[in-house]
Design a protein around this motif. Sequence first.
Motif, PDB file in Angstrom:
ATOM      1  N   GLY A 208     -10.600   8.829  -6.236  1.00  0.00           N
ATOM      2  CA  GLY A 208      -9.193   9.052  -6.505  1.00  0.00           C
ATOM      3  C   GLY A 208      -8.342   9.287  -5.284  1.00  0.00           C
ATOM      4  O   GLY A 208      -7.190   9.734  -5.394  1.00  0.00           O
ATOM      5  N   GLN A 209      -8.859   8.969  -4.119  1.00  0.00           N
ATOM      6  CA  GLN A 209      -8.112   9.204  -2.890  1.00  0.00           C
ATOM      7  C   GLN A 209      -7.271   7.998  -2.483  1.00  0.00           C
ATOM      8  O   GLN A 209      -6.369   8.120  -1.672  1.00  0.00           O
ATOM      9  CB  GLN A 209      -9.095   9.561  -1.758  1.00  0.00           C
ATOM     10  N   VAL A 210      -7.606   6.823  -3.018  1.00  0.00           N
ATOM     11  CA  VAL A 210      -6.863   5.595  -2.739  1.00  0.00           C
ATOM     12  C   VAL A 210      -6.604   4.909  -4.075  1.00  0.00           C
ATOM     13  O   VAL A 210      -7.470   4.889  -4.963  1.00  0.00           O
ATOM     14  CB  VAL A 210      -7.663   4.654  -1.796  1.00  0.00           C
ATOM     15  N   ALA A 211      -5.406   4.347  -4.217  1.00  0.00           N
ATOM     16  CA  ALA A 211      -5.031   3.696  -5.468  1.00  0.00           C
ATOM     17  C   ALA A 211      -5.910   2.475  -5.726  1.00  0.00           C
ATOM     18  O   ALA A 211      -6.343   1.783  -4.804  1.00  0.00           O
ATOM     19  CB  ALA A 211      -3.561   3.278  -5.414  1.00  0.00           C
ATOM     20  N   GLU A 212      -6.173   2.227  -7.012  1.00  0.00           N
ATOM     21  CA  GLU A 212      -7.022   1.102  -7.400  1.00  0.00           C
ATOM     22  C   GLU A 212      -6.395  -0.244  -7.055  1.00  0.00           C
ATOM     23  O   GLU A 212      -7.089  -1.252  -6.919  1.00  0.00           O
ATOM     24  CB  GLU A 212      -7.303   1.160  -8.907  1.00  0.00           C
ATOM     25  N   SER A 213      -5.071  -0.249  -6.923  1.00  0.00           N
ATOM     26  CA  SER A 213      -4.376  -1.510  -6.650  1.00  0.00           C
ATOM     27  C   SER A 213      -4.498  -1.976  -5.206  1.00  0.00           C
ATOM     28  O   SER A 213      -4.137  -3.108  -4.884  1.00  0.00           O
ATOM     29  CB  SER A 213      -2.892  -1.372  -7.002  1.00  0.00           C
ATOM     30  N   VAL A 214      -4.996  -1.107  -4.319  1.00  0.00           N
ATOM     31  CA  VAL A 214      -5.103  -1.447  -2.894  1.00  0.00           C
ATOM     32  C   VAL A 214      -6.233  -2.452  -2.702  1.00  0.00           C
ATOM     33  O   VAL A 214      -7.369  -2.232  -3.145  1.00  0.00           O
ATOM     34  CB  VAL A 214      -5.351  -0.187  -2.046  1.00  0.00           C
TER      35      VAL A 214
ATOM     36  N   SER B 182      -2.199   6.500  -0.022  1.00  0.00           N
ATOM     37  CA  SER B 182      -3.390   5.693   0.267  1.00  0.00           C
ATOM     38  C   SER B 182      -3.443   5.290   1.736  1.00  0.00           C
ATOM     39  O   SER B 182      -4.513   5.316   2.362  1.00  0.00           O
ATOM     40  CB  SER B 182      -3.396   4.439  -0.617  1.00  0.00           C
TER      41      SER B 182
ATOM     42  N   VAL C 293       0.849  -1.191   0.000  1.00  0.00           N
ATOM     43  CA  VAL C 293       0.000   0.000   0.000  1.00  0.00           C
ATOM     44  C   VAL C 293       0.882   1.238   0.000  1.00  0.00           C
ATOM     45  O   VAL C 293       1.777   1.363   0.839  1.00  0.00           O
ATOM     46  CB  VAL C 293      -0.947   0.007   1.214  1.00  0.00           C
ATOM     47  N   ASP C 294       0.660   2.163  -0.945  1.00  0.00           N
ATOM     48  CA  ASP C 294       1.481   3.370  -1.032  1.00  0.00           C
ATOM     49  C   ASP C 294       1.175   4.310   0.133  1.00  0.00           C
ATOM     50  O   ASP C 294       0.156   4.189   0.813  1.00  0.00           O
ATOM     51  CB  ASP C 294       1.229   4.077  -2.362  1.00  0.00           C
TER      52      ASP C 294
ATOM     53  N   GLN D 194     -11.643   4.850  -3.551  1.00  0.00           N
ATOM     54  CA  GLN D 194     -10.996   4.589  -4.835  1.00  0.00           C
ATOM     55  C   GLN D 194     -11.707   5.296  -5.975  1.00  0.00           C
ATOM     56  O   GLN D 194     -11.061   5.823  -6.889  1.00  0.00           O
ATOM     57  CB  GLN D 194     -10.940   3.081  -5.093  1.00  0.00           C
TER      58      GLN D 194
END
Length: 441
Positions: free
Chosen positions: A138-144, A49, A45-46, A135
């Motif tokens: 756009g506040q959390v990456a889609e990959s999470v 995010s 997780v970046d 997500q």
Amino acid sequence: MFALAMRSIRQRPGRFAATLLSAFLGAAIIMTFNSMHDTAGAAGVDSVSAETLSTAAGVVGGYGSLLVFFAVASTLTVNVRQRSSEIELLRCSGATPGQIKRMVVGESVVVSLVGALLAIGPAMLGGRVLLNLFQDGGQVAESVGYSFGPVALMSGFSIMLIASAGAAFLAVRRATRGRVAGGRRGRGRGRAFFSYGALGVGGLSICSTFAFSASDAALMAPPVYGSIFLAVGFALLSPRLLRGVLDGLPLSGPSGYLAVRVMRERAAQLSGVLMPLILFTGMATATLYMQAVENDAMKASGLTKSVEDKNLETLNFVVVGIIVVFSCIMLINSLYAATTYRSREFGQQRLAGATPGQVLGVVGIESLVLTGMGIFFGTAAALAGIVPFTMVRTDSVLPDAGLGIWVGIMAVAMAATVGTSLVTARRVLRVSAVGAVGLVA
């Protein structure tokens, strides 16, 4: 006493339905948001995010925990008050106050843990929906990926255990405490101390708003928390405020005469309805109007909202949603239980000559007075924070959003209070007056 508590639950399952509902919804909300901690701590997780998810879990989880305690405490207080005859019978039979406390606390803990267990599934689904919401914005990456782990489970069960045990202990402590000389005065002084303390802290927090500049990221925090503390102070002072209003209330007619005198006698019990009303009105009005001022200021400046701005807006709306849900639960639970418990009182009034319409009129007037007081003091607490925030953030004194938000909040409060009271009273009045008087409370 634990075995007696279990038998009490089996014999009266309906009595514990309100506590179970509060525990279920409270645990679901707490575990939903605290699952964001589990998600943020997962591998890969970046940092952006993770910060968004941790902020959501921390802020809303804190609000949720506080509101869960109020909801459970309100429900258990009404429950214990209605069992005064049963508690007195147990004391006359030889049970000590400590044994009665263990029985009531044991009942509430068992019911709350069952509610927390039932909430695991909905909390997992709610957490996924919340993550998708972040997500999509756009506040959390889609990959999470979503994770529901030990933080969510431990927080849900531990908070519910502490809230239910603490609230039950305080409620039964008041019920079993002897009426010694000075007891009421001591409790009154303690309540007054916390009331004026909350008002003082709220005033200082609101005044500190003028120490910030319009561009400060934390500008909204002091007025919002100040409004919350003022609302809490007014809520704690609600018995005194109610008696003061009733002394000058110009009501006439049979229903008005009965309503004023019944409310004056039941001021302490009715304050349990005023508290969630004031908190709901104050917190919802302050948060929504300040967010509207922030949105208008961003549009006027031509700036694009940053991730932090979107996070704050999302959190504000989610917090208001939680406030609405729990405040309505507290109101509906308290009003339904209190009105149902008054069946004997309604029967006595009807045997004394009051018609069912006049009894309904009494309930309606009570509800309108409580709603008006809750909206008035809640709005006053909210305005105390809205005006300084608007003055610092813009060149105006009042927001440009108009009365639409306030009217919506007022409609929700009135529907919950008046609707629940009248519907429940009509149901109670279906029982014959003689039968109602013969019921054992």
